[in-house]
Design a protein around this motif. Structure first.
Motif, PDB file in Angstrom:
ATOM      1  N   GLU A   1      -7.789  15.377  -9.791  1.00  0.00           N
ATOM      2  CA  GLU A   1      -6.983  16.393 -10.479  1.00  0.00           C
ATOM      3  C   GLU A   1      -6.315  15.815 -11.721  1.00  0.00           C
ATOM      4  N   LYS A   2      -5.742  14.633 -11.577  1.00  0.00           N
ATOM      5  CA  LYS A   2      -5.078  13.991 -12.712  1.00  0.00           C
ATOM      6  C   LYS A   2      -6.036  13.145 -13.545  1.00  0.00           C
ATOM      7  N   ASN A   3      -7.262  12.971 -13.038  1.00  0.00           N
ATOM      8  CA  ASN A   3      -8.273  12.171 -13.727  1.00  0.00           C
ATOM      9  C   ASN A   3      -7.802  10.734 -13.903  1.00  0.00           C
ATOM     10  N   THR A   4      -7.263  10.165 -12.818  1.00  0.00           N
ATOM     11  CA  THR A   4      -6.738   8.798 -12.852  1.00  0.00           C
ATOM     12  C   THR A   4      -7.259   8.002 -11.657  1.00  0.00           C
ATOM     13  N   TYR A   5      -7.118   6.681 -11.743  1.00  0.00           N
ATOM     14  CA  TYR A   5      -7.324   5.826 -10.582  1.00  0.00           C
ATOM     15  C   TYR A   5      -6.251   4.753 -10.580  1.00  0.00           C
ATOM     16  N   GLN A   6      -5.888   4.292  -9.394  1.00  0.00           N
ATOM     17  CA  GLN A   6      -4.852   3.286  -9.251  1.00  0.00           C
ATOM     18  C   GLN A   6      -5.068   2.499  -7.967  1.00  0.00           C
ATOM     19  N   PHE A   7      -4.318   1.402  -7.822  1.00  0.00           N
ATOM     20  CA  PHE A   7      -4.440   0.552  -6.645  1.00  0.00           C
ATOM     21  C   PHE A   7      -3.143   0.571  -5.859  1.00  0.00           C
ATOM     22  N   LEU A   8      -3.266   0.521  -4.543  1.00  0.00           N
ATOM     23  CA  LEU A   8      -2.125   0.489  -3.636  1.00  0.00           C
ATOM     24  C   LEU A   8      -2.101  -0.834  -2.893  1.00  0.00           C
ATOM     25  N   GLY A   9      -0.920  -1.187  -2.400  1.00  0.00           N
ATOM     26  CA  GLY A   9      -0.768  -2.366  -1.564  1.00  0.00           C
ATOM     27  C   GLY A   9      -0.152  -1.972  -0.237  1.00  0.00           C
ATOM     28  N   PHE A  10      -0.559  -2.662   0.840  1.00  0.00           N
ATOM     29  CA  PHE A  10      -0.016  -2.361   2.165  1.00  0.00           C
ATOM     30  C   PHE A  10       1.112  -3.340   2.461  1.00  0.00           C
ATOM     31  N   ASP A  11       2.336  -2.812   2.664  1.00  0.00           N
ATOM     32  CA  ASP A  11       3.499  -3.676   2.846  1.00  0.00           C
ATOM     33  C   ASP A  11       3.793  -3.990   4.310  1.00  0.00           C
ATOM     34  N   GLY A  12       2.860  -3.636   5.193  1.00  0.00           N
ATOM     35  CA  GLY A  12       3.063  -3.873   6.613  1.00  0.00           C
ATOM     36  C   GLY A  12       3.397  -2.616   7.372  1.00  0.00           C
TER      37      GLY A  12
ATOM     38  N   VAL B   1       1.937   1.456  -0.700  1.00  0.00           N
ATOM     39  CA  VAL B   1       2.820   1.673  -1.836  1.00  0.00           C
ATOM     40  C   VAL B   1       2.061   1.352  -3.118  1.00  0.00           C
ATOM     41  N   PRO B   2       2.429   1.968  -4.242  1.00  0.00           N
ATOM     42  CA  PRO B   2       1.752   1.658  -5.506  1.00  0.00           C
ATOM     43  C   PRO B   2       1.889   0.184  -5.851  1.00  0.00           C
ATOM     44  N   ALA B   3       0.796  -0.413  -6.286  1.00  0.00           N
ATOM     45  CA  ALA B   3       0.821  -1.815  -6.703  1.00  0.00           C
ATOM     46  C   ALA B   3       1.670  -1.934  -7.966  1.00  0.00           C
TER      47      ALA B   3
ATOM     48  N   GLU C   1      -1.890  -0.481 -12.067  1.00  0.00           N
ATOM     49  CA  GLU C   1      -1.126   0.764 -12.067  1.00  0.00           C
ATOM     50  C   GLU C   1      -2.020   1.937 -12.468  1.00  0.00           C
ATOM     51  N   PRO C   2      -1.560   3.183 -12.278  1.00  0.00           N
ATOM     52  CA  PRO C   2      -2.397   4.348 -12.595  1.00  0.00           C
ATOM     53  C   PRO C   2      -2.956   4.294 -14.016  1.00  0.00           C
ATOM     54  N   TYR C   3      -4.249   4.546 -14.110  1.00  0.00           N
ATOM     55  CA  TYR C   3      -4.932   4.534 -15.400  1.00  0.00           C
ATOM     56  C   TYR C   3      -5.618   5.887 -15.599  1.00  0.00           C
TER      57      TYR C   3
ATOM     58  N   ASP D   1       4.021   9.521  10.250  1.00  0.00           N
ATOM     59  CA  ASP D   1       4.569  10.522   9.346  1.00  0.00           C
ATOM     60  C   ASP D   1       5.350   9.871   8.215  1.00  0.00           C
ATOM     61  N   LEU D   2       5.038   8.637   7.886  1.00  0.00           N
ATOM     62  CA  LEU D   2       5.723   7.976   6.794  1.00  0.00           C
ATOM     63  C   LEU D   2       5.336   8.617   5.469  1.00  0.00           C
ATOM     64  N   THR D   3       6.328   8.989   4.678  1.00  0.00           N
ATOM     65  CA  THR D   3       6.067   9.562   3.359  1.00  0.00           C
ATOM     66  C   THR D   3       7.034   8.953   2.365  1.00  0.00           C
ATOM     67  N   PHE D   4       6.651   8.995   1.128  1.00  0.00           N
ATOM     68  CA  PHE D   4       7.550   8.547   0.075  1.00  0.00           C
ATOM     69  C   PHE D   4       7.194   9.310  -1.174  1.00  0.00           C
ATOM     70  N   SER D   5       8.120   9.366  -2.110  1.00  0.00           N
ATOM     71  CA  SER D   5       7.913  10.187  -3.294  1.00  0.00           C
ATOM     72  C   SER D   5       7.990   9.343  -4.546  1.00  0.00           C
ATOM     73  N   GLY D   6       7.277   9.784  -5.566  1.00  0.00           N
ATOM     74  CA  GLY D   6       7.345   9.133  -6.864  1.00  0.00           C
ATOM     75  C   GLY D   6       8.522   9.669  -7.646  1.00  0.00           C
TER      76      GLY D   6
END
Length: 205
Positions: A80-91, A95-97, A104-106, A139-144
């Motif tokens: 939808e946004k025509n982007t790609y990005q990488f995430l990291g798993f904090d345990g 979360v966004p890298a 970051e989002p490109y 049900d973990l969620t977070f917002s930008g």
């Protein structure tokens, strides 16, 4: 009485660790790749090639970083946004890298799109993927900072610290409404491990 002349102690020299050297090599390789596709060319096929090379170089770098630092990463392609990005798993959650702008989002050029296709995973998935999927079911969620609603970010492609990754293909092509539209695309593929392969130009007709 004989006195031995005492020489001043040599200062201790601290060398680079193997990981530090490998990280530098990876970064140099990425910079070389960036320089290679920063060419002057306005031909539509060259623009597609440039974007496919950029993605492959950054993905390969992310996979090397994942192995060297023993962290799990993930790729998200937002059609939808025509982007790609990488995430990291904090345990606990994805979360966004951060700390590296390349992860970051490109946003792709507005005349292009990237279509993600996921192949079937092997019957025996790595235990780590199963563990990560269990966390995703919570049900973990977070917002930008710019989002009105909470959004749960989940990777579509896993990049595991052991070197495995989810098989996928990402097709770079022009949107149909682009004035200089051509039925040509470039295909970037990952089959369980890096480096990624690039095919193209491929006729879509």
């Amino acid at each position: 009485m004989n006195y031995k002349k005492q020489l001043p102690a040599k200062p201790s020299l601290k060398g680079f660790t193997l990981i530090e050297v490998m990280v530098v090599i990876v970064l140099i390789g990425l910079m070389a790749s960036v320089v290679q596709f920063n060419f002057n060319g306005n031909e539509p096929e060259k623009l597609l090639e440039k974007e496919s090379q950029r993605f492959a170089a950054i993905f390969n770098m992310a996979a090397e970083y994942s192995m060297l630092n023993n962290v799990e990463l993930g790729l998200v392609v937002d059609s939808e946004k025509n982007t790609y990005q990488f995430l990291g798993f904090d345990g606990e959650k994805w979360v966004p890298a951060s700390g590296n702008k390349l992860l970051e989002p490109y946003a792709l050029p507005e005349e292009m799109e990237a279509i993600l296709a996921l192949d079937d995973l092997p019957l025996d998935e790595p235990p780590l993927i199963n563990s990560l999927r269990e966390n995703e079911e919570s049900d973990l969620t977070f917002s930008g900072s710019e989002l009105d609603e909470e959004k749960k970010l989940l990777p579509q492609v896993y990049i595991l610290s052991g070197g495995d990754l989810t098989p996928f293909t990402l097709r770079f092509k022009f949107i149909d409404t682009y004035d200089a539209y051509i039925a040509t695309s470039y295909l970037v593929s990952g089959l369980y491990t890096t480096p990624l392969t690039i095919e193209g130009p491929i006729s879509d007709e």
